[in-house]
Design an enzyme around this catalytic site. Sequence first.
Site, PDB file in Angstrom:
ATOM      1  N   LYS A   1       0.837  -1.198   0.000  1.00  0.00           N
ATOM      2  CA  LYS A   1       0.000   0.000   0.000  1.00  0.00           C
ATOM      3  C   LYS A   1       0.872   1.248   0.000  1.00  0.00           C
ATOM      4  CE  LYS A   1      -1.629   1.800   4.054  1.00  0.00           C
ATOM      5  NZ  LYS A   1      -1.461   3.257   4.170  1.00  0.00           N
ATOM      6  N   ASN A   2       1.858   1.275   0.910  1.00  0.00           N
ATOM      7  CA  ASN A   2       2.640   2.500   1.089  1.00  0.00           C
ATOM      8  C   ASN A   2       3.540   2.802  -0.094  1.00  0.00           C
ATOM      9  OD1 ASN A   2       1.376   2.830   3.483  1.00  0.00           O
ATOM     10  ND2 ASN A   2       3.147   2.383   4.781  1.00  0.00           N
TER      11      ASN A   2
ATOM     12  N   ARG B   1      -4.438  11.050   4.300  1.00  0.00           N
ATOM     13  CA  ARG B   1      -3.451  12.135   4.321  1.00  0.00           C
ATOM     14  C   ARG B   1      -2.310  11.915   3.336  1.00  0.00           C
ATOM     15  NH1 ARG B   1      -1.093  14.330   8.650  1.00  0.00           N
ATOM     16  NH2 ARG B   1       0.927  14.203   7.651  1.00  0.00           N
TER      17      ARG B   1
ATOM     18  N   CYS C   1      -4.924  13.896  13.085  1.00  0.00           N
ATOM     19  CA  CYS C   1      -5.053  12.480  12.752  1.00  0.00           C
ATOM     20  C   CYS C   1      -5.032  11.723  14.061  1.00  0.00           C
ATOM     21  CB  CYS C   1      -3.862  12.082  11.892  1.00  0.00           C
ATOM     22  SG  CYS C   1      -3.737  10.330  11.632  1.00  0.00           S
TER      23      CYS C   1
ATOM     24  N   ARG D   1       1.075  14.301  13.468  1.00  0.00           N
ATOM     25  CA  ARG D   1       1.484  14.096  12.074  1.00  0.00           C
ATOM     26  C   ARG D   1       1.598  15.388  11.288  1.00  0.00           C
ATOM     27  NH1 ARG D   1      -0.851   8.313  10.011  1.00  0.00           N
ATOM     28  NH2 ARG D   1       0.894   8.467   8.615  1.00  0.00           N
TER      29      ARG D   1
ATOM     30  N   ASP E   1       4.403   0.313  11.997  1.00  0.00           N
ATOM     31  CA  ASP E   1       3.203  -0.320  11.440  1.00  0.00           C
ATOM     32  C   ASP E   1       3.043  -1.781  11.877  1.00  0.00           C
ATOM     33  OD1 ASP E   1       2.544   2.043  10.238  1.00  0.00           O
ATOM     34  OD2 ASP E   1       3.033   1.415   8.197  1.00  0.00           O
TER      35      ASP E   1
ATOM     36  N   ARG F   1      -8.850  -0.076   4.325  1.00  0.00           N
ATOM     37  CA  ARG F   1      -7.937   0.910   3.728  1.00  0.00           C
ATOM     38  C   ARG F   1      -6.647   0.250   3.272  1.00  0.00           C
ATOM     39  NH1 ARG F   1      -5.882   4.773   7.618  1.00  0.00           N
ATOM     40  NH2 ARG F   1      -4.516   4.964   5.841  1.00  0.00           N
TER      41      ARG F   1
HETATM   42  C1  UD1 Z   1       4.377   6.603   6.316  1.00  0.00           C
HETATM   43  C2  UD1 Z   1       3.453   5.419   6.141  1.00  0.00           C
HETATM   44  C3  UD1 Z   1       2.958   4.925   7.488  1.00  0.00           C
HETATM   45  C4  UD1 Z   1       4.126   4.635   8.409  1.00  0.00           C
HETATM   46  C5  UD1 Z   1       5.076   5.834   8.477  1.00  0.00           C
HETATM   47  C6  UD1 Z   1       6.330   5.548   9.276  1.00  0.00           C
HETATM   48  C7  UD1 Z   1       2.403   5.840   4.024  1.00  0.00           C
HETATM   49  C8  UD1 Z   1       1.157   6.161   3.278  1.00  0.00           C
HETATM   50  N1  UD1 Z   1       2.313   5.819   5.336  1.00  0.00           N
HETATM   51  O1  UD1 Z   1       3.617   7.656   6.895  1.00  0.00           O
HETATM   52  O2  UD1 Z   1       2.187   3.730   7.278  1.00  0.00           O
HETATM   53  O3  UD1 Z   1       3.643   4.352   9.702  1.00  0.00           O
HETATM   54  O4  UD1 Z   1       5.470   6.223   7.153  1.00  0.00           O
HETATM   55  O5  UD1 Z   1       6.983   4.424   8.780  1.00  0.00           O
HETATM   56  O6  UD1 Z   1       3.443   5.584   3.424  1.00  0.00           O
HETATM   57  N2  UD1 Z   1       6.668  14.352  10.752  1.00  0.00           N
HETATM   58  C9  UD1 Z   1       6.851  15.688  11.073  1.00  0.00           C
HETATM   59  N3  UD1 Z   1       6.865  16.600  10.039  1.00  0.00           N
HETATM   60  C10 UD1 Z   1       6.728  16.225   8.729  1.00  0.00           C
HETATM   61  C11 UD1 Z   1       6.541  14.862   8.417  1.00  0.00           C
HETATM   62  C12 UD1 Z   1       6.519  13.938   9.460  1.00  0.00           C
HETATM   63  O7  UD1 Z   1       6.994  16.047  12.221  1.00  0.00           O
HETATM   64  O8  UD1 Z   1       6.756  17.099   7.851  1.00  0.00           O
HETATM   65  C13 UD1 Z   1       6.637  13.359  11.849  1.00  0.00           C
HETATM   66  C14 UD1 Z   1       5.283  12.680  11.965  1.00  0.00           C
HETATM   67  O9  UD1 Z   1       4.404  13.450  12.765  1.00  0.00           O
HETATM   68  C15 UD1 Z   1       5.662  11.374  12.607  1.00  0.00           C
HETATM   69  C16 UD1 Z   1       7.043  11.070  12.037  1.00  0.00           C
HETATM   70  O10 UD1 Z   1       7.531  12.304  11.529  1.00  0.00           O
HETATM   71  O11 UD1 Z   1       5.769  11.523  13.999  1.00  0.00           O
HETATM   72  C17 UD1 Z   1       7.066  10.022  10.938  1.00  0.00           C
HETATM   73  O12 UD1 Z   1       6.210  10.406   9.895  1.00  0.00           O
HETATM   74  P1  UD1 Z   1       6.453   9.967   8.382  1.00  0.00           P
HETATM   75  O13 UD1 Z   1       7.671   9.097   8.283  1.00  0.00           O
HETATM   76  O14 UD1 Z   1       6.396  11.197   7.548  1.00  0.00           O
HETATM   77  O15 UD1 Z   1       5.188   9.069   8.100  1.00  0.00           O
HETATM   78  P2  UD1 Z   1       4.191   9.158   6.891  1.00  0.00           P
HETATM   79  O16 UD1 Z   1       4.925   9.386   5.633  1.00  0.00           O
HETATM   80  O17 UD1 Z   1       3.052  10.037   7.243  1.00  0.00           O
END
Ligand code: UD1
Length: 418
Positions: free
Chosen positions: A22-23, A92, A116, A121, A305, A397
């Site tokens: 999915k990711n 998102r 969220c 996030r 995850d 999802r």
């Molecule tokens: C992706 C995955 C999700 C997985 C996560 C971590 C998808 C669709 N989802 O989510 O399943 O759990 O990676 O492996 O691929 N953060 C910030 N600022 C930012 C971006 C992130 O502070 O601009 C923080 C987030 O709040 C969180 C952490 O960084 O605490 C990790 O987030 P991130 O690695 O970006 O996860 P996603 O890409 O949202």
Amino acid sequence: MPSIIVTGGRSLSGTVRVGGAKNSALKLMAAAVLAAGESVIHNVPEISDVDVMAQVLEGLGVRVTRDGHSVRIDASQVTSVETPYELVAQMRASIVVLGPLVARFGRARVAMPGGCNIGSRKIDMHVHGLEHLGAEIAFEHGYIDALAPDGLTGAQVILDFPSVGATENLLMASVLARGTTVIDNAAREPEIGDLVDMLVAMGARITGRGSSTLEVEGVGTLSPVEHSTVGDRIEAGTFIVAGALTGGPVTVTGFDPTHLEMLLTKLRAAGCTLDVQSDSVTVTREGGIRPVDVATLPYPGFPTDMQAQFMALMALAEGDSVITENVFENRFMFADEIKRMGADIDIEGHRALVRGVPALQGAPVVCPDLRGGAALVLAGLVAEGDTVVTDIHHIMRGYEDFTGKLAALGADVTLDGE
Ligand code: UD1
């Protein structure tokens, strides 16, 4: 209200094949927007998040045609650069179109994701990274407006944290930028490697695949491609834990076990026997479950995850374990639900103390989120009596035919009220 009813106590055995990640698939679909023409992505799971991404792309004027697990994406005509809140609120990950749109069209307007239920996030790293590449960003009326009328310019971007989404957005923004971009402290998840492979096949120049420094030499245009999505390591891990809970033998195929090394190490420590082949893992467990501590971290650390599924296993361990969540705030909602099934768990900040109990009891429970929902079904497989899991749209999802695949392994599980 649709629900999943699980009657615990059945042994599971046999082989289950996982689909594409999915990711990864969601980002590959967004990457197709970078080229004028039709790309084809194979091994795309039939899950509702993919439906939402298809709607996001259709909203841009892109033609999306589904044929089983293949998706054709024709981005020859892009008539809009806007993604509305109704779609971003559903998923998102929709914000991953920001990078490709600014890169190819010099502008994008994407609704800001709301709060969220897995922590706050934030998206600051996506936004600051794009600003480093020369985009002007404004926040107006709930939208992120990104403008780069003369195109983006390569730069060095150091991420505060190896965010998966920010790495992907910046990668897709930089492939068409003028000059060289260096993304430092980049996330190293296998799904990013898959995105790099597709972008390189489209004509992008990227080095450092799989490392925390990605270097991108911008090119003028990219061409459409045909690409197959990497196997879903999290779906695989979920079925491996189902085998670990029930004893197996359960064989999970269709993914690369080197993408799950930390989970496999922890499962061995918990008393499981694993037969690891190039594209499959067979799990069996004969003795009791030994308690094992885990701490989630960016890849190659223990995946956040898989945290809830592993907690379900530890809930039945012969002793106490500590699970530390380092990636997301507030990702322990699952604990409250499994406690209703008799688990003994104390949460303090980002740590959970799990005191193993001899048995769980079936109970009505509510999915808190995607992975927590799957973990509740796993807990139901070994609980005494019936577990009725509601709010299962979360599971839809990210898991294709979750109940069908579990039933094929021998689980007594039914999807009710569709
Ligand atoms: C992706 C995955 C999700 C997985 C996560 C971590 C998808 C669709 N989802 O989510 O399943 O759990 O990676 O492996 O691929 N953060 C910030 N600022 C930012 C971006 C992130 O502070 O601009 C923080 C987030 O709040 C969180 C952490 O960084 O605490 C990790 O987030 P991130 O690695 O970006 O996860 P996603 O890409 O949202």
